[in-house]
Design a protein around this motif. Structure first.
Motif, PDB file in Angstrom:
ATOM      1  N   UNK A 248      18.231  -5.061   1.439  1.00  0.00           N
ATOM      2  CA  UNK A 248      19.079  -4.359   1.016  1.00  0.00           C
ATOM      3  C   UNK A 248      20.089  -3.926  -0.419  1.00  0.00           C
ATOM      4  N   UNK A 249      19.698  -5.665  -0.241  1.00  0.00           N
ATOM      5  CA  UNK A 249      19.883  -5.747  -1.891  1.00  0.00           C
ATOM      6  C   UNK A 249      19.421  -5.226  -3.180  1.00  0.00           C
ATOM      7  N   UNK A 250      20.403  -4.959  -4.287  1.00  0.00           N
ATOM      8  CA  UNK A 250      19.447  -4.522  -5.754  1.00  0.00           C
ATOM      9  C   UNK A 250      20.108  -5.289  -6.467  1.00  0.00           C
ATOM     10  N   UNK A 251      18.387  -5.450  -7.458  1.00  0.00           N
ATOM     11  CA  UNK A 251      17.384  -5.034  -6.194  1.00  0.00           C
ATOM     12  C   UNK A 251      16.853  -5.915  -4.691  1.00  0.00           C
ATOM     13  N   UNK A 252      15.787  -5.046  -4.063  1.00  0.00           N
ATOM     14  CA  UNK A 252      16.214  -6.563  -2.850  1.00  0.00           C
ATOM     15  C   UNK A 252      15.378  -6.977  -3.481  1.00  0.00           C
ATOM     16  N   UNK A 253      15.078  -8.062  -2.098  1.00  0.00           N
ATOM     17  CA  UNK A 253      14.314  -9.728  -3.182  1.00  0.00           C
ATOM     18  C   UNK A 253      13.248  -9.840  -1.149  1.00  0.00           C
ATOM     19  N   UNK A 254      12.422 -10.115  -1.871  1.00  0.00           N
ATOM     20  CA  UNK A 254      11.117 -10.551  -0.354  1.00  0.00           C
ATOM     21  C   UNK A 254      10.164 -11.045  -0.859  1.00  0.00           C
ATOM     22  N   UNK A 255       9.921 -12.533  -1.059  1.00  0.00           N
ATOM     23  CA  UNK A 255       8.763 -13.106  -2.080  1.00  0.00           C
ATOM     24  C   UNK A 255       7.854 -14.035  -0.317  1.00  0.00           C
ATOM     25  N   UNK A 256       6.790 -14.222  -0.740  1.00  0.00           N
ATOM     26  CA  UNK A 256       5.604 -15.263  -0.252  1.00  0.00           C
ATOM     27  C   UNK A 256       5.908 -16.321  -1.742  1.00  0.00           C
ATOM     28  N   UNK A 257       5.365 -17.437  -1.179  1.00  0.00           N
ATOM     29  CA  UNK A 257       5.025 -18.764  -2.010  1.00  0.00           C
ATOM     30  C   UNK A 257       4.076 -18.805  -1.221  1.00  0.00           C
ATOM     31  N   UNK A 258       2.605 -18.422  -2.201  1.00  0.00           N
ATOM     32  CA  UNK A 258       1.425 -18.687  -1.612  1.00  0.00           C
ATOM     33  C   UNK A 258       0.464 -20.297  -2.299  1.00  0.00           C
ATOM     34  N   UNK A 259       0.390 -20.975  -1.342  1.00  0.00           N
ATOM     35  CA  UNK A 259      -0.729 -22.314  -1.901  1.00  0.00           C
ATOM     36  C   UNK A 259      -2.125 -21.603  -1.212  1.00  0.00           C
ATOM     37  N   UNK A 260      -2.950 -21.999  -2.684  1.00  0.00           N
ATOM     38  CA  UNK A 260      -4.379 -22.911  -2.790  1.00  0.00           C
ATOM     39  C   UNK A 260      -4.826 -24.001  -3.326  1.00  0.00           C
ATOM     40  N   UNK A 261      -5.678 -23.804  -3.464  1.00  0.00           N
ATOM     41  CA  UNK A 261      -6.851 -24.714  -3.641  1.00  0.00           C
ATOM     42  C   UNK A 261      -6.708 -24.615  -5.827  1.00  0.00           C
ATOM     43  N   UNK A 262      -5.888 -23.920  -6.571  1.00  0.00           N
ATOM     44  CA  UNK A 262      -5.971 -23.351  -7.225  1.00  0.00           C
ATOM     45  C   UNK A 262      -3.739 -23.716  -7.711  1.00  0.00           C
ATOM     46  N   UNK A 263      -3.455 -23.673  -6.941  1.00  0.00           N
ATOM     47  CA  UNK A 263      -2.094 -23.736  -7.010  1.00  0.00           C
ATOM     48  C   UNK A 263      -0.842 -23.257  -6.658  1.00  0.00           C
ATOM     49  N   UNK A 264       0.199 -22.795  -6.592  1.00  0.00           N
ATOM     50  CA  UNK A 264       1.523 -22.089  -5.906  1.00  0.00           C
ATOM     51  C   UNK A 264       1.330 -21.043  -7.074  1.00  0.00           C
ATOM     52  N   UNK A 265       1.556 -19.512  -5.516  1.00  0.00           N
ATOM     53  CA  UNK A 265       1.311 -18.360  -6.362  1.00  0.00           C
ATOM     54  C   UNK A 265       2.774 -17.941  -5.703  1.00  0.00           C
ATOM     55  N   UNK A 266       3.535 -17.068  -6.144  1.00  0.00           N
ATOM     56  CA  UNK A 266       4.187 -15.904  -6.314  1.00  0.00           C
ATOM     57  C   UNK A 266       4.284 -14.693  -5.848  1.00  0.00           C
ATOM     58  N   UNK A 267       4.330 -14.406  -4.311  1.00  0.00           N
ATOM     59  CA  UNK A 267       3.641 -12.646  -4.354  1.00  0.00           C
ATOM     60  C   UNK A 267       5.153 -12.226  -3.211  1.00  0.00           C
ATOM     61  N   UNK A 268       5.143 -10.948  -4.909  1.00  0.00           N
ATOM     62  CA  UNK A 268       6.877 -10.617  -4.448  1.00  0.00           C
ATOM     63  C   UNK A 268       6.066  -9.312  -2.631  1.00  0.00           C
ATOM     64  N   UNK A 269       7.202  -8.783  -2.268  1.00  0.00           N
ATOM     65  CA  UNK A 269       6.767  -8.376  -1.430  1.00  0.00           C
ATOM     66  C   UNK A 269       7.345  -6.613  -0.952  1.00  0.00           C
ATOM     67  N   UNK A 270       6.490  -5.442  -0.574  1.00  0.00           N
ATOM     68  CA  UNK A 270       7.152  -4.345  -0.515  1.00  0.00           C
ATOM     69  C   UNK A 270       8.484  -3.577   0.174  1.00  0.00           C
TER      70      UNK A 270
END
Length: 272
Positions: A248-270
């Motif tokens: 409900x924030x402006x802008x809205x916030x929701x994110x996952x941090x994914x770890x794989x063999x290549x490292x960390x990646x931030x994945x914004x969510x709808x």
């Protein structure tokens, strides 16, 4: 190692078949924020092709948790129905994806019955995750905010067995009233310092470096501060801060941090 910070590091070795793990924190789920809950529900119910092999929740999944008996409260109360809905969703998710939970400063009273209802495995704070040949240090992060001396004193008090036993001995209504009062104090403190972000306590860099060096890890992953960023701590050491969730924030916030063999990646969510 400063014994007041930690005197040991728990360790979790990821199974060899794990290819990806997800980290989230600071969702602060509550019945009064349905948009964030809906975003979380969509995240849990993603198709198998979008899921990681494990989910790590690094604290403050809930805005407040006053005891596992909230799940057994009368059905005509809004909050217990909400908590049971949360439990049903997360338990269903845990049937195909293991879920690991580390207590935050809002939900450290989640006990064995609650963990079982949610289908989660408990993680000590801090914990070293051994994954894909590297060591990753996981924490909620609040124990490293050393400049916030008032909070550190409060944290030491409420984490003591004596305080928790006395608190849980109160009625559910009394505990909820105490929680509302503490949240009101916290919100007032945030408003008073909102004009100057420099007043907000952050993770202490020397302490974070000390933890990493003692743990034999190069990267610290944590939440708590609500300031998602990547920090270079020097000597190859890094600190990744998770996003909080607020649809409900402006802008809205929701994110996952994914770890794989290549490292960390931030994945914004709808969030819509």
């Amino acid at each position: 190692m400063n014994a007041s910070l930690t005197d040991r590091f728990a360790e979790l070795r990821a199974p060899a078949q794990w290819q990806a793990v997800d980290f989230i924190s600071d969702l602060h789920l509550q019945a009064s924020h349905p948009a964030t809950f809906a975003c979380w529900q969509r995240f849990l119910q993603r198709p198998p092709t979008e899921r990681a092999d494990a989910l790590f929740i690094l604290g403050d999944l809930f805005e407040v948790w006053v005891g596992d008996d909230v799940l057994e409260a009368p059905a005509d109360r809004i909050d217990p129905a909400f908590w049971r809905r949360c439990a049903d969703l997360l338990h269903a998710h845990s049937q195909h994806t293991p879920v690991y939970f580390m207590a935050g400063n809002r939900d450290f009273l989640l006990g064995h019955e609650g963990m079982s209802a949610f289908g989660m495995h408990a993680l000590a704070d801090p914990t070293v995750l051994a994954f894909q040949g590297q060591r990753w240090l996981l924490s909620h992060g609040d124990a490293l905010c050393l400049d916030d001396t008032d909070y550190m004193q409060f944290r030491a008090e409420v984490r003591s067995p004596e305080w928790q036993s006395a608190f849980l001995a109160q009625s559910l209504i009394e505990r909820e009233a105490v929680a509302r009062g503490l949240r009101a104090q916290s919100e007032a403190r945030k408003r008073n310092s909102a004009h100057d972000p420099q007043l907000w306590a952050d993770v202490d860099t020397p302490a974070a470096r000390q933890w990493l060096q003692q743990a034999g890890a190069q990267t610290l992953i944590h939440g708590h501060t609500h300031r998602p960023a990547t920090h270079d701590l020097g000597d190859g050491l890094k600190r990744f801060v998770l996003s909080d969730w607020d649809a409900e924030a402006q802008p809205p916030r929701a994110e996952v941090l994914r770890l794989t063999a290549t490292g960390l990646q931030r994945l914004p969510l709808k969030t819509a």
